[in-house]
Scaffold this active site. Structure first.
Site, PDB file in Angstrom:
ATOM      1  N   ARG A 189      25.024   7.078  17.746  1.00  0.00           N
ATOM      2  CA  ARG A 189      25.617   8.421  17.892  1.00  0.00           C
ATOM      3  C   ARG A 189      24.587   9.518  18.168  1.00  0.00           C
ATOM      4  O   ARG A 189      24.863  10.462  18.915  1.00  0.00           O
ATOM      5  CB  ARG A 189      26.476   8.759  16.664  1.00  0.00           C
ATOM      6  CG  ARG A 189      25.760   9.071  15.411  1.00  0.00           C
ATOM      7  CD  ARG A 189      26.724   9.304  14.259  1.00  0.00           C
ATOM      8  NE  ARG A 189      27.146   8.057  13.655  1.00  0.00           N
ATOM      9  CZ  ARG A 189      26.369   7.265  12.915  1.00  0.00           C
ATOM     10  NH1 ARG A 189      25.095   7.570  12.699  1.00  0.00           N
ATOM     11  NH2 ARG A 189      26.821   6.147  12.404  1.00  0.00           N
ATOM     12  N   THR A 253       7.225  14.293   9.733  1.00  0.00           N
ATOM     13  CA  THR A 253       5.950  13.591   9.490  1.00  0.00           C
ATOM     14  C   THR A 253       5.878  12.319  10.336  1.00  0.00           C
ATOM     15  O   THR A 253       5.875  11.213   9.801  1.00  0.00           O
ATOM     16  CB  THR A 253       5.779  13.218   7.993  1.00  0.00           C
ATOM     17  OG1 THR A 253       6.826  12.287   7.636  1.00  0.00           O
ATOM     18  CG2 THR A 253       5.861  14.422   7.087  1.00  0.00           C
ATOM     19  N   TYR A 256       3.262   9.130   9.609  1.00  0.00           N
ATOM     20  CA  TYR A 256       2.576   9.109   8.315  1.00  0.00           C
ATOM     21  C   TYR A 256       3.558   9.455   7.200  1.00  0.00           C
ATOM     22  O   TYR A 256       4.632  10.011   7.451  1.00  0.00           O
ATOM     23  CB  TYR A 256       1.365  10.045   8.304  1.00  0.00           C
ATOM     24  CG  TYR A 256       1.666  11.478   8.693  1.00  0.00           C
ATOM     25  CD1 TYR A 256       1.679  11.858  10.034  1.00  0.00           C
ATOM     26  CD2 TYR A 256       1.929  12.450   7.728  1.00  0.00           C
ATOM     27  CE1 TYR A 256       1.961  13.174  10.402  1.00  0.00           C
ATOM     28  CE2 TYR A 256       2.214  13.764   8.092  1.00  0.00           C
ATOM     29  CZ  TYR A 256       2.229  14.111   9.439  1.00  0.00           C
ATOM     30  OH  TYR A 256       2.524  15.408   9.799  1.00  0.00           O
ATOM     31  N   HIS A 355      19.364  -0.618   1.357  1.00  0.00           N
ATOM     32  CA  HIS A 355      19.353   0.784   0.958  1.00  0.00           C
ATOM     33  C   HIS A 355      20.442   1.086  -0.065  1.00  0.00           C
ATOM     34  O   HIS A 355      21.403   0.338  -0.210  1.00  0.00           O
ATOM     35  CB  HIS A 355      19.435   1.710   2.173  1.00  0.00           C
ATOM     36  CG  HIS A 355      20.732   1.748   2.904  1.00  0.00           C
ATOM     37  ND1 HIS A 355      21.703   2.679   2.631  1.00  0.00           N
ATOM     38  CD2 HIS A 355      21.217   1.000   3.922  1.00  0.00           C
ATOM     39  CE1 HIS A 355      22.725   2.509   3.464  1.00  0.00           C
ATOM     40  NE2 HIS A 355      22.463   1.496   4.253  1.00  0.00           N
ATOM     41  N   GLU A 403      18.281   5.671   3.957  1.00  0.00           N
ATOM     42  CA  GLU A 403      18.392   4.885   5.190  1.00  0.00           C
ATOM     43  C   GLU A 403      19.341   5.555   6.162  1.00  0.00           C
ATOM     44  O   GLU A 403      19.109   5.592   7.367  1.00  0.00           O
ATOM     45  CB  GLU A 403      18.882   3.469   4.859  1.00  0.00           C
ATOM     46  CG  GLU A 403      18.874   2.508   6.048  1.00  0.00           C
ATOM     47  CD  GLU A 403      20.191   2.444   6.828  1.00  0.00           C
ATOM     48  OE1 GLU A 403      20.226   1.761   7.845  1.00  0.00           O
ATOM     49  OE2 GLU A 403      21.178   3.111   6.437  1.00  0.00           O
ATOM     50  N   GLU A 412       8.939   5.580   5.371  1.00  0.00           N
ATOM     51  CA  GLU A 412       7.832   6.279   4.695  1.00  0.00           C
ATOM     52  C   GLU A 412       6.995   5.287   3.880  1.00  0.00           C
ATOM     53  O   GLU A 412       5.771   5.366   3.862  1.00  0.00           O
ATOM     54  CB  GLU A 412       8.374   7.405   3.808  1.00  0.00           C
ATOM     55  CG  GLU A 412       9.140   8.481   4.576  1.00  0.00           C
ATOM     56  CD  GLU A 412       8.387   9.047   5.771  1.00  0.00           C
ATOM     57  OE1 GLU A 412       7.209   9.432   5.626  1.00  0.00           O
ATOM     58  OE2 GLU A 412       8.975   9.095   6.880  1.00  0.00           O
ATOM     59  N   TYR A 515      34.039   2.260   8.797  1.00  0.00           N
ATOM     60  CA  TYR A 515      32.594   2.533   8.739  1.00  0.00           C
ATOM     61  C   TYR A 515      32.318   4.022   8.453  1.00  0.00           C
ATOM     62  O   TYR A 515      32.826   4.898   9.162  1.00  0.00           O
ATOM     63  CB  TYR A 515      32.033   2.122  10.095  1.00  0.00           C
ATOM     64  CG  TYR A 515      30.566   2.290  10.350  1.00  0.00           C
ATOM     65  CD1 TYR A 515      29.619   1.703   9.516  1.00  0.00           C
ATOM     66  CD2 TYR A 515      30.119   2.990  11.472  1.00  0.00           C
ATOM     67  CE1 TYR A 515      28.259   1.834   9.798  1.00  0.00           C
ATOM     68  CE2 TYR A 515      28.765   3.123  11.753  1.00  0.00           C
ATOM     69  CZ  TYR A 515      27.849   2.546  10.911  1.00  0.00           C
ATOM     70  OH  TYR A 515      26.511   2.668  11.193  1.00  0.00           O
ATOM     71  N   HIS A 516      31.541   4.300   7.418  1.00  0.00           N
ATOM     72  CA  HIS A 516      31.118   5.660   7.034  1.00  0.00           C
ATOM     73  C   HIS A 516      32.289   6.596   6.715  1.00  0.00           C
ATOM     74  O   HIS A 516      32.172   7.811   6.836  1.00  0.00           O
ATOM     75  CB  HIS A 516      30.232   6.288   8.120  1.00  0.00           C
ATOM     76  CG  HIS A 516      28.904   5.603   8.263  1.00  0.00           C
ATOM     77  ND1 HIS A 516      27.964   5.993   9.178  1.00  0.00           N
ATOM     78  CD2 HIS A 516      28.349   4.574   7.593  1.00  0.00           C
ATOM     79  CE1 HIS A 516      26.894   5.219   9.081  1.00  0.00           C
ATOM     80  NE2 HIS A 516      27.107   4.343   8.123  1.00  0.00           N
ATOM     81  N   SER A 608     -12.648  -3.333   8.381  1.00  0.00           N
ATOM     82  CA  SER A 608     -12.116  -2.334   9.313  1.00  0.00           C
ATOM     83  C   SER A 608     -11.055  -1.465   8.654  1.00  0.00           C
ATOM     84  O   SER A 608     -10.312  -1.896   7.791  1.00  0.00           O
ATOM     85  CB  SER A 608     -11.530  -3.080  10.512  1.00  0.00           C
ATOM     86  OG  SER A 608     -10.436  -2.390  11.022  1.00  0.00           O
ATOM     87  N   HIS A 710       5.596  -2.603  18.716  1.00  0.00           N
ATOM     88  CA  HIS A 710       5.820  -4.016  19.050  1.00  0.00           C
ATOM     89  C   HIS A 710       6.088  -4.136  20.545  1.00  0.00           C
ATOM     90  O   HIS A 710       6.874  -3.373  21.092  1.00  0.00           O
ATOM     91  CB  HIS A 710       7.017  -4.541  18.255  1.00  0.00           C
ATOM     92  CG  HIS A 710       6.987  -6.028  18.013  1.00  0.00           C
ATOM     93  ND1 HIS A 710       7.098  -6.942  19.035  1.00  0.00           N
ATOM     94  CD2 HIS A 710       6.851  -6.748  16.876  1.00  0.00           C
ATOM     95  CE1 HIS A 710       7.045  -8.173  18.526  1.00  0.00           C
ATOM     96  NE2 HIS A 710       6.891  -8.082  17.209  1.00  0.00           N
ATOM     97  N   GLY A 720      19.651   2.686  21.022  1.00  0.00           N
ATOM     98  CA  GLY A 720      19.397   2.877  19.597  1.00  0.00           C
ATOM     99  C   GLY A 720      19.558   1.623  18.773  1.00  0.00           C
ATOM    100  O   GLY A 720      18.581   0.969  18.422  1.00  0.00           O
TER     101      GLY A 720
END
Ligand SMILES: *[C@@H]1O[C@H](CO)[C@@H](O)[C@H](O)[C@H]1NC(C)=O
Ligand SMILES: *[C@@H]1O[C@H](CO)[C@@H](O)[C@H](O)[C@H]1NC(C)=O
Ligand SMILES: *[C@@H]1O[C@H](CO)[C@@H](O)[C@H](O)[C@H]1NC(C)=O
Ligand SMILES: *[C@@H]1O[C@H](CO)[C@@H](O)[C@H](O)[C@H]1NC(C)=O
Ligand SMILES: *[C@@H]1O[C@H](CO)[C@@H](O)[C@H](O)[C@H]1NC(C)=O
Ligand SMILES: *[C@@H]1O[C@H](CO)[C@@H](O)[C@H](O)[C@H]1NC(C)=O
Length: 761
Positions: A189, A253, A256, A355, A403, A412, A515-516, A608, A710, A720
């Site tokens: 969506r 962010t 990171y 989640h 999630e 994160e 759903y949702h 490293s 990847h 998506g």
């Protein structure tokens, strides 16, 4: 300078020999001693514990109150207390994340500036369904949609895909300054909103079209929930409208972790700038009826199943929508909960995650079927540990927060501990919507195909003579590849850790899953989705067996040949699409030195600071050499040749691993010295298996979305959820971008050469 050796050779006494023997034995013998409970018995005890089925109880608990991301700390504590009760060492891990919460909204139709209709933007309260009413209902909203109050003419834009907007453009229909009305389905969506925004829309409205529901519709005579299996006409699909294929995680962010005090950037790189609302089919009908007979009509592929609307796209002069959306944007704590049980080998970790946050009070399917299964697996492992069992590898369970907004908690976490996770994690096993029906569906890194199959073969499918694998094969050709839309994304696509995702979905003519929606509730689950919680129980058995096979098998349960076969297939498909005009053009390519040494690289890495996979690519580049220019067709052949080697080498490597496993299982027949040697051979192959997937990372990431590292699997840039194989190359072909195409051919070639060097033992 070295000193010349001058002392005379000394004779070794018998005593010294004996002492040396004892020391060596004392040092190494314990490593090859085996007082562990046999794997077969471990699995039997595990399944025995699941004869008792408590999923119903956990489902009821998790579906009783609202738990949007960063809310309901009691549920965090309850989850932690269950983990503790089952003997896991727990952590609550906090991140401070940019989120939005619903405040106010309204949607009106204006004709010649006079209001003629206002939508309620609410789902009906049902007396049969306890959690569809009450003071703590979650409003209908789309997280990260921008705040705004816009009034404009509106047009129907089908699914909001890139092709749909291209068709509109071709027909000279301008979306500029309009509100885009789009139906759910096809793509994620948030990307619908991104495409609408890029086409110049000032707002967007998303709705659920009954076409999605196939035959199970009220128009076809089925009763709607709660009286029957069809969709309740007032149901809506809440959700996030962030740009999933650009960047998961905290939009402020990128790359990171959102720990306190970190610098933050503008979130609009991956979240919309326009307001967006969502609506049920019952409430969108009167809005779309106004468009009948206005504007273009496209073909069948633009037709949904609303009644009284023939999908002409509008706009209708003088008829406008007033769309007002206001949310509260905030940086707020989110909490992941972890429960860990240390393995004999602490350097190898398996993570199982699901989640905890949900769009609605219920969320019995999403995510609480997963949460209930997670608790069941932990409960059964606890029963197992009462017999003295300790896993061979460390096992960690994760209950992620956030999630639903943007894979927040898992991303994160992955960014925070990237280095450590890349060094230790063998596999990530994901659950999300574990059960909404009876049909098994799975996606995974090809390395995990063999363990997924083996575990499925060990379980019976309910009321059937088939085993679970036979059932799966009846409905699927093969295990799918992963895209995005759940918490495996950071592990596979950012860190190069093999991952899987599995779910029981509704049968073709089974009850519609809301759903949702508020109707994804305990009531729906226990009456329609999974009466008796049979498939919750089967999922706990299945994922638990996968986990135990991975943990308890001495050699890692990965089959490299599955990767070789899959990758060759993806490359064949991509190569067929490479434009004719590219083939004869000559290019300079870097090649990897044949002296590439995997062990050397691994030991370099110890010192490293690079992330593992990226560093593998990085260091091997330094030993590249310039070749004379070759035609692109030759470069393609080189890649194919390397892939053939991968196929051959992987077959012999897998055989070798199986041979080592066979010796290990019959180690009583080996002399103690051979047993020690075998132990070290197994360590060596496991290291190669464990790091194999990391070779497919590319440090620079994909074009315009460098978070995705990847080179074989990524979230489709325009879809998506749905994955894209060989994304760099495929996108270059789609864009007819020659430079980029050559670059990606080279990247793929090098990665396969590294893997081949690694398997060539
Ligand atoms: C708006 O006003 C014009 C002129 O009076 C009229 O022709 C038209 O039908 C009106 N539109 C609507 C949707 O009522
Ligand atoms: C939204 O805009 C409309 C029309 O411009 C206005 O009448 C209304 O008061 C606005 N709503 C809010 C909440 O600002
Ligand atoms: C769109 O507009 C262009 C330029 O005005 C014109 O050449 C073309 O025929 C139009 N296409 C359609 C489908 O109307
Ligand atoms: C709908 O029903 C028809 C007739 O039974 C069947 O052929 C078709 O496959 C069904 N479609 C879906 C989406 O289930
Ligand atoms: C769509 O509906 C309008 C109004 O009812 C009508 O004028 C038009 O001809 C219809 N189009 C088709 C293709 O049925
Ligand atoms: C299995 O069959 C029994 C008896 O017919 C039935 O009650 C039960 O609901 C079935 N279970 C499943 C999962 O289909």
């Amino acid at each position: 300078m070295e000193k010349a050796r001058s002392s005379p050779p000394r004779r070794v006494s018998l005593l010294q020999l004996v002492v040396a023997f004892v020391v060596v034995g004392w040092l190494f013998w314990p490593k090859v001693q085996d007082d562990r409970i046999p794997k077969k018995q471990v699995k039997e005890s595990y399944l025995l514990a699941l004869l008792d089925n408590k999923a119903d109880e956990w489902s009821k608990k998790y579906t009783a109150e609202a738990h949007l991301p960063g809310t309901n700390y009691q549920l965090v504590e309850w989850t932690e207390s269950k983990m503790q009760e089952y003997g896991f060492e727990t952590t609550i891990d906090q991140y401070d994340i940019y989120v939005s919460y619903p405040n106010e909204h309204s949607l009106k139709v204006l004709a010649n500036s006079t209001e003629i209709y206002e939508a309620s933007l609410k789902e009906d309260e049902l007396k049969e369904d306890e959690t569809s009413s009450g003071p703590d209902l979650v409003p209908t909203f789309l997280s990260y949609a921008a705040n705004g109050n816009v009034t404009a003419e509106y047009i129907y834009c089908n699914f909001g895909s890139v092709q749909d907007f291209a068709e509109l453009k071709e027909a000279n229909v301008s979306v500029e300054g309009k509100i885009a009305v789009m139906r759910y389905g096809g793509i994620f969506r948030g990307l619908k909103v991104k495409h609408a925004q890029e086409a110049g829309a000032v707002g967007a409205l998303l709705y659920s079209d009954p076409k999605e529901d196939g035959n199970i519709t009220t128009a076809n005579g089925y009763k709607a929930y709660p009286k029957g299996p069809a969709r309740n006409p007032s149901s809506v699909q809440r959700g996030s409208v962030q740009f999933l294929s650009t960047l998961p995680g905290d939009p402020t962010t990128p790359g990171y972790a959102s720990k306190p005090g970190v610098p933050r950037t503008d979130p609009h790189g991956s979240t919309p700038k326009i307001p967006v609302l969502l609506i049920s089919y019952k409430e969108v009908e009167p809005i779309l009826h106004h468009l009948n007979g206005f504007g273009e009509e496209f073909g069948e592929h633009w037709q949904g199943a609303l009644s009284g609307y023939n999908y002409s796209i509008g706009p209708r002069p003088g008829v406008e929508l007033n769309l007002y959306s206001d949310q509260i944007f905030n940086i707020t704590p989110l909490w992941n909960v972890y429960g860990q049980i240390e393995g004999v080998n602490k350097e190898e970790v398996i993570i199982v995650g699901n989640h905890r946050d949900a769009w609605v009070k219920g969320g019995a399917g999403d995510p609480n079927s997963g949460s209930a299964v997670l608790i069941e697996i932990m409960r059964a492992l606890h029963e197992l540990s009462k017999s003295g069992w300790k896993p061979q590898k460390t096992i960690m369970f994760a209950s992620w927060d956030g999630e639903e907004y943007a894979l927040l908690g898992s991303t994160e976490f992955g960014e925070f501990l990237s280095h450590k996770l890349q060094k230790t994690v063998v596999a990530y096993l994901n659950l999300d919507v574990a059960t909404t029906g009876s049909i098994l569906s799975m996606g995974a890194s090809p390395l995990l195909n063999s363990v997924l199959r083996s575990a499925a073969e060990q379980l019976k499918y309910p009321n059937s003579t088939m085993n679970l694998w036979e059932h799966f094969k009846q409905h699927n050709d093969e295990i799918a590849y992963l895209g995005s839309g759940s918490d495996y994304t950071v592990f596979l696509e950012h860190l190069g850790i093999p991952a899987s995702d599995m779910s029981f979905r509704p049968a073709k003519d089974g009850p519609i899953y809301h759903y949702h929606s508020n109707y994804d509730s305990y009531h729906w689950m226990s009456t329609y989705g999974d009466p008796g919680f049979v498939f919750h129980n089967l999922m706990a058995k299945y994922l638990g067996l996968v986990l135990l096979e991975l943990s308890e098998t001495e050699t890692l349960f990965f089959k490299t040949q599955d990767y070789a076969v899959a990758l060759s297939g993806y490359f064949e498909k991509a190569a067929e699409r490479i434009p004719e005009s590219w083939l004869h053009r000559k290019v300079h390519v870097d090649t990897l030195d044949r002296n590439y040494d995997f062990n050397q690289e691994l030991s370099n890495l110890k010192s490293s600071k690079h992330m593992l996979g990226y560093a593998l690519g990085e260091t091997s580049r330094t030993c590249g050499r310039k070749h004379k220019p070759i035609a692109v067709a030759e470069l393609i052949d080189e890649v194919k040749k390397e892939l053939e080697s991968f196929s051959v080498l992987s077959t012999s490597f897998d055989d070798y691993v199986l041979k080592l496993l066979y010796y290990w299982e019959h180690k009583e027949d080996l002399w103690w010295w051979d047993r020690i040697k075998l132990h070290y051979k197994i360590i060596a192959v496991n290291k190669r298996l464990k790091y194999l997937e990391r070779n497919f990372l590319h440090c620079e990431g994909l074009k315009d979305r460098s978070w995705f590292k990847h080179i074989i699997f990524a979230s489709g840039r325009y879809t998506g959820y749905k994955g894209q194989t060989l994304p760099g190359l495929q996108e270059a072909i789609e864009d007819d971008d020659f430079e980029s195409g050559v670059k990606w051919l080279e990247v793929i070639w090098k990665a396969v050469r590294r893997v081949d060097a690694q398997l060539d033992h």
